[in-house]
Motif scaffolding. Structure first.
Motif, PDB file in Angstrom:
ATOM      1  N   ALA A 263      16.963  10.622  55.684  1.00 31.63           N
ATOM      2  CA  ALA A 263      16.324  11.940  55.634  1.00 31.63           C
ATOM      3  C   ALA A 263      14.937  11.903  55.021  1.00 31.63           C
ATOM      4  CB  ALA A 263      17.213  12.918  54.856  1.00 31.63           C
ATOM      5  N   HIS A 264      14.702  10.977  54.096  1.00 33.61           N
ATOM      6  CA  HIS A 264      13.397  10.911  53.435  1.00 33.61           C
ATOM      7  C   HIS A 264      12.282  10.527  54.410  1.00 33.61           C
ATOM      8  CE1 HIS A 264      14.880  11.644  49.394  1.00 33.61           C
ATOM      9  NE2 HIS A 264      15.834  10.761  49.584  1.00 33.61           N
ATOM     10  N   ASP A 265      12.638   9.911  55.531  1.00 38.68           N
ATOM     11  CA  ASP A 265      11.639   9.549  56.539  1.00 38.68           C
ATOM     12  C   ASP A 265      11.522  10.587  57.647  1.00 38.68           C
ATOM     13  OD1 ASP A 265      11.132   7.072  55.284  1.00 38.68           O
ATOM     14  OD2 ASP A 265      12.830   6.145  56.317  1.00 38.68           O
ATOM     15  N   TYR A 266      12.436  11.561  57.651  1.00 39.99           N
ATOM     16  CA  TYR A 266      12.562  12.404  58.840  1.00 39.99           C
ATOM     17  C   TYR A 266      11.338  13.285  59.063  1.00 39.99           C
ATOM     18  CZ  TYR A 266      14.776  15.100  62.544  1.00 39.99           C
ATOM     19  OH  TYR A 266      15.068  15.676  63.754  1.00 39.99           O
ATOM     20  N   GLN A 267      10.761  13.850  58.022  1.00 37.31           N
ATOM     21  CA  GLN A 267       9.608  14.714  58.239  1.00 37.31           C
ATOM     22  C   GLN A 267       8.464  13.961  58.908  1.00 37.31           C
ATOM     23  OE1 GLN A 267       7.799  16.496  54.757  1.00 37.31           O
ATOM     24  NE2 GLN A 267       6.246  17.540  55.969  1.00 37.31           N
ATOM     25  N   ALA A 268       8.195  12.749  58.426  1.00 38.42           N
ATOM     26  CA  ALA A 268       7.126  11.957  59.028  1.00 38.42           C
ATOM     27  C   ALA A 268       7.466  11.558  60.460  1.00 38.42           C
ATOM     28  CB  ALA A 268       6.858  10.717  58.181  1.00 38.42           C
ATOM     29  N   LEU A 269       8.717  11.160  60.694  1.00 36.37           N
ATOM     30  CA  LEU A 269       9.139  10.818  62.053  1.00 36.37           C
ATOM     31  C   LEU A 269       9.024  12.022  62.979  1.00 36.37           C
ATOM     32  CD1 LEU A 269      12.301   8.692  61.182  1.00 36.37           C
ATOM     33  CD2 LEU A 269      10.371   7.855  62.550  1.00 36.37           C
ATOM     34  N   PHE A 270       9.522  13.159  62.510  1.00 40.45           N
ATOM     35  CA  PHE A 270       9.538  14.367  63.335  1.00 40.45           C
ATOM     36  C   PHE A 270       8.124  14.824  63.661  1.00 40.45           C
ATOM     37  CE2 PHE A 270      11.581  18.886  63.624  1.00 40.45           C
ATOM     38  CZ  PHE A 270      11.573  18.793  65.004  1.00 40.45           C
ATOM     39  N   SER A 271       7.270  14.856  62.661  1.00 41.49           N
ATOM     40  CA  SER A 271       5.883  15.264  62.900  1.00 41.49           C
ATOM     41  C   SER A 271       5.190  14.316  63.871  1.00 41.49           C
ATOM     42  CB  SER A 271       5.113  15.315  61.579  1.00 41.49           C
ATOM     43  OG  SER A 271       5.587  16.354  60.756  1.00 41.49           O
ATOM     44  N   THR A 272       5.433  13.027  63.706  1.00 37.82           N
ATOM     45  CA  THR A 272       4.829  12.043  64.607  1.00 37.82           C
ATOM     46  C   THR A 272       5.327  12.231  66.027  1.00 37.82           C
ATOM     47  OG1 THR A 272       4.578  10.445  62.815  1.00 37.82           O
ATOM     48  CG2 THR A 272       4.559   9.575  65.061  1.00 37.82           C
ATOM     49  N   MET A 273       6.626  12.499  66.179  1.00 35.26           N
ATOM     50  CA  MET A 273       7.169  12.705  67.513  1.00 35.26           C
ATOM     51  C   MET A 273       6.558  13.932  68.178  1.00 35.26           C
ATOM     52  SD  MET A 273      11.081  13.352  68.870  1.00 35.26           S
ATOM     53  CE  MET A 273      10.851  15.142  68.853  1.00 35.26           C
ATOM     54  N   ILE A 274       6.489  15.033  67.443  1.00 40.85           N
ATOM     55  CA  ILE A 274       5.903  16.251  68.003  1.00 40.85           C
ATOM     56  C   ILE A 274       4.472  15.998  68.448  1.00 40.85           C
ATOM     57  CG2 ILE A 274       5.141  18.595  67.458  1.00 40.85           C
ATOM     58  CD1 ILE A 274       7.555  18.765  65.526  1.00 40.85           C
ATOM     59  N   GLN A 275       3.687  15.360  67.589  1.00 34.06           N
ATOM     60  CA  GLN A 275       2.288  15.100  67.908  1.00 34.06           C
ATOM     61  C   GLN A 275       2.147  14.158  69.099  1.00 34.06           C
ATOM     62  OE1 GLN A 275       0.729  13.634  64.182  1.00 34.06           O
ATOM     63  NE2 GLN A 275       1.279  15.524  63.104  1.00 34.06           N
ATOM     64  N   SER A 276       3.005  13.141  69.170  1.00 31.47           N
ATOM     65  CA  SER A 276       2.899  12.187  70.281  1.00 31.47           C
ATOM     66  C   SER A 276       3.309  12.823  71.602  1.00 31.47           C
ATOM     67  CB  SER A 276       3.735  10.941  69.989  1.00 31.47           C
ATOM     68  OG  SER A 276       5.123  11.234  69.985  1.00 31.47           O
ATOM     69  N   TRP A 277       4.351  13.633  71.595  1.00 33.19           N
ATOM     70  CA  TRP A 277       4.740  14.321  72.830  1.00 33.19           C
ATOM     71  C   TRP A 277       3.600  15.208  73.312  1.00 33.19           C
ATOM     72  CZ3 TRP A 277      10.493  16.339  73.074  1.00 33.19           C
ATOM     73  CH2 TRP A 277      11.366  15.254  72.913  1.00 33.19           C
ATOM     74  N   ARG A 278       3.003  15.964  72.405  1.00 31.73           N
ATOM     75  CA  ARG A 278       1.902  16.843  72.794  1.00 31.73           C
ATOM     76  C   ARG A 278       0.722  16.046  73.342  1.00 31.73           C
ATOM     77  NH1 ARG A 278       2.149  20.957  67.548  1.00 31.73           N
ATOM     78  NH2 ARG A 278       3.595  22.495  68.470  1.00 31.73           N
ATOM     79  N   THR A 279       0.412  14.931  72.694  1.00 33.91           N
ATOM     80  CA  THR A 279      -0.693  14.100  73.161  1.00 33.91           C
ATOM     81  C   THR A 279      -0.427  13.569  74.559  1.00 33.91           C
ATOM     82  OG1 THR A 279      -1.301  13.443  70.914  1.00 33.91           O
ATOM     83  CG2 THR A 279      -2.034  12.006  72.693  1.00 33.91           C
TER      84      THR A 279
END
Length: 464
Positions: A263-279
């Motif tokens: 869980a401690h990595d999830y915010q960074a993973l989630f934000s990165t995923m959202i940004q990469s999908w949008r890109t």
């Protein structure tokens, strides 16, 4: 005989390459995003001219590149239909019964995958009535088959299906109730592309480049026989990549249970995923709405840490929103039966932010700040609670309070008199409190709502 077979193989290969081909999701009964330049693509013989004509009066052309690929942008009208689209290249394909409306891509793990009819021994509340009254040609679904791949795929097989008593039971319950709410309010066609796999991790939905900065499992060199849904990049390759570029309104996401232990990595993973999908989609910062995992007793770590990561993602990533599920969790079941409530709460975000409807609540209360009172208590303030807070007559529960020694005690709590959107908490044994937590355990029950009945997320004011 071998020579004959070899020549036949080459002939068939050339024959298939010289035919106009479309991915499976460009097919009869599909829905395209309204009032935009909708992307349509496929394969054909290199250097061939491909013309796409729509019965609403628009057309576009492309020249097939050296790799046998072509892509066009077709201007779409306002919502309506049915229409047909003719694609003419080496041969002619006609797509019939095409509607124009709103397209949402829905992904995640089992809580997104769980169908309207429920799972064995796991019901969806209200499913029978929902299915019985579901016939609606303006709600259509495309379900993605479960496929795994080491390399990015360009196609996904399946069929677009309209909602009716024979099809709706197999649609994602969360996505269906979202689509039903949108369609009933907006009165236009709504299309759902569902691509979900139970127990999948967020890493499995992320491309290799996006994962480089994280300490994740290595990308496999051979396709894993067991748990491809928990292997980095595998589902991105097979169940996301084919759709990248399909013109959508936004994304719905319901996932997190499989990432509780990191869980401690999830915010960074989630934000990165959202940004990469949008890109990769090249549609700007499209709406990305997601479901906070519900309280559940199982697991080795405190699931409130994962819920916290989801809350922080909503607060930091633009054009995102979170459907809170603190009030529908089931102590011994990871798949809450109240999927209609989940779908509706996702729809509230979309209707308010993307379709500009006013006068209703779309978010539950969100923790804003704390301050000390003169009598050794803490006063908590919330946003999204303009008309105040309620517990619907039940005692406030789930609070803990601590001083600088970081020792937490169960706290008493009341709604702050004469102040909307505030709660006062205390414990007589904590003379100088500095931190408060609410619902910060794996299993907990909601006790804070705004007046419109939407629950507050669990939260903590410390980072201990």
């Amino acid at each position: 005989m071998k020579k004959y077979c070899f020549i036949l193989f080459i002939f068939l290969g050339i024959e298939s390459f010289s035919q106009t081909q479309l991915p499976g999701f460009f097919s009869d009964h599909m829905i395209l995003q309204q009032q935009t330049a909708a992307s349509i693509w496929g394969r054909d013989q290199p250097n061939k001219k491909v013309t796409v004509k729509a019965s609403w009066g628009k057309s576009a052309t492309a020249i097939v590149n050296a790799q046998g690929k072509w892509k066009i942008q077709l201007p779409t009208p306002s919502a309506g239909g049915p229409y047909n689209i003719e694609i003419k290249g080496s041969n002619t394909i006609t797509l019939n019964d095409v509607l124009i409306g709103e397209i949402w891509f829905c992904s995640g793990q089992s809580n997104m995958e769980m169908p309207v009819k429920g799972n064995p021994n796991q019901p969806i509340i209200g499913s029978n009535e929902a299915i019985l009254h579901s016939t609606n040609n303006s709600i259509r679904f495309f379900n993605t088959p479960k496929v795994s791949s080491l390399t990015p795929l360009d196609n996904s097989n399946g069929n677009w299906k309209a909602a009716n008593t024979e099809t709706t039971g197999n649609f994602s319950a969360t996505a269906y109730f979202f689509a039903r709410k949108l369609q009933s309010v907006l009165g236009i066609p709504v299309g759902i592309i569902q691509s979900a796999w139970g127990a999948s991790t967020i890493e499995s939905w992320m491309d290799q480049q996006s994962l480089l900065k994280f300490n994740t499992k290595p990308i496999p060199q051979k396709l894993p026989i067991a748990e491809p849904n928990r292997t980095p990049t595998i589902l991105y390759n097979s169940m996301l990549h084919p759709y990248i570029g399909y013109t959508i309104k936004g994304v719905l996401w319901y996932q997190g249970e499989s990432n509780r232990e990191n869980a401690h990595d999830y915010q960074a993973l989630f934000s990165t995923m959202i940004q990469s999908w949008r890109t990769q989609w090249k549609q700007g910062d499209f709406p990305f709405y997601f479901v906070q995992i519900a309280p559940f007793e199982g697991g080795k770590v405190n699931a409130a840490l994962l819920r916290e990561a989801q809350l922080k993602t909503m607060l930091t990533e633009k054009n995102t929103g979170m459907a809170v599920t603190m009030d529908i969790g089931e102590k011994n079941m990871i798949h809450p039966a109240q999927k209609e409530m989940v779908g509706n709460r996702l729809a509230y975000w979309a209707l308010a932010n993307d379709y500009q409807l006013k006068g209703f609540a779309y978010s539950g209360p969100v923790y804003e700040s704390i301050q000390n009172t003169t009598d050794g208590k803490l006063e908590i303030s919330f946003t999204y609670a303009e008309m105040g807070l309620t517990s619907f007559g039940k005692p406030l529960s789930g609070f803990e309070i601590a001083g600088e020694d970081k020792v937490f005690y169960p706290a008493k709590a009341i709604f702050t008199k004469d102040k909307n959107g505030r709660i006062t908490v205390w414990n007589e044994e904590v003379k100088n409190p500095v931190s408060v937590r609410y619902g910060f355990t794996s299993w907990t029950e909601a006790s804070i709502y705004n007046i419109q009945g939407l629950p507050a997320s669990s939260f903590r004011t410390d980072n201990w």
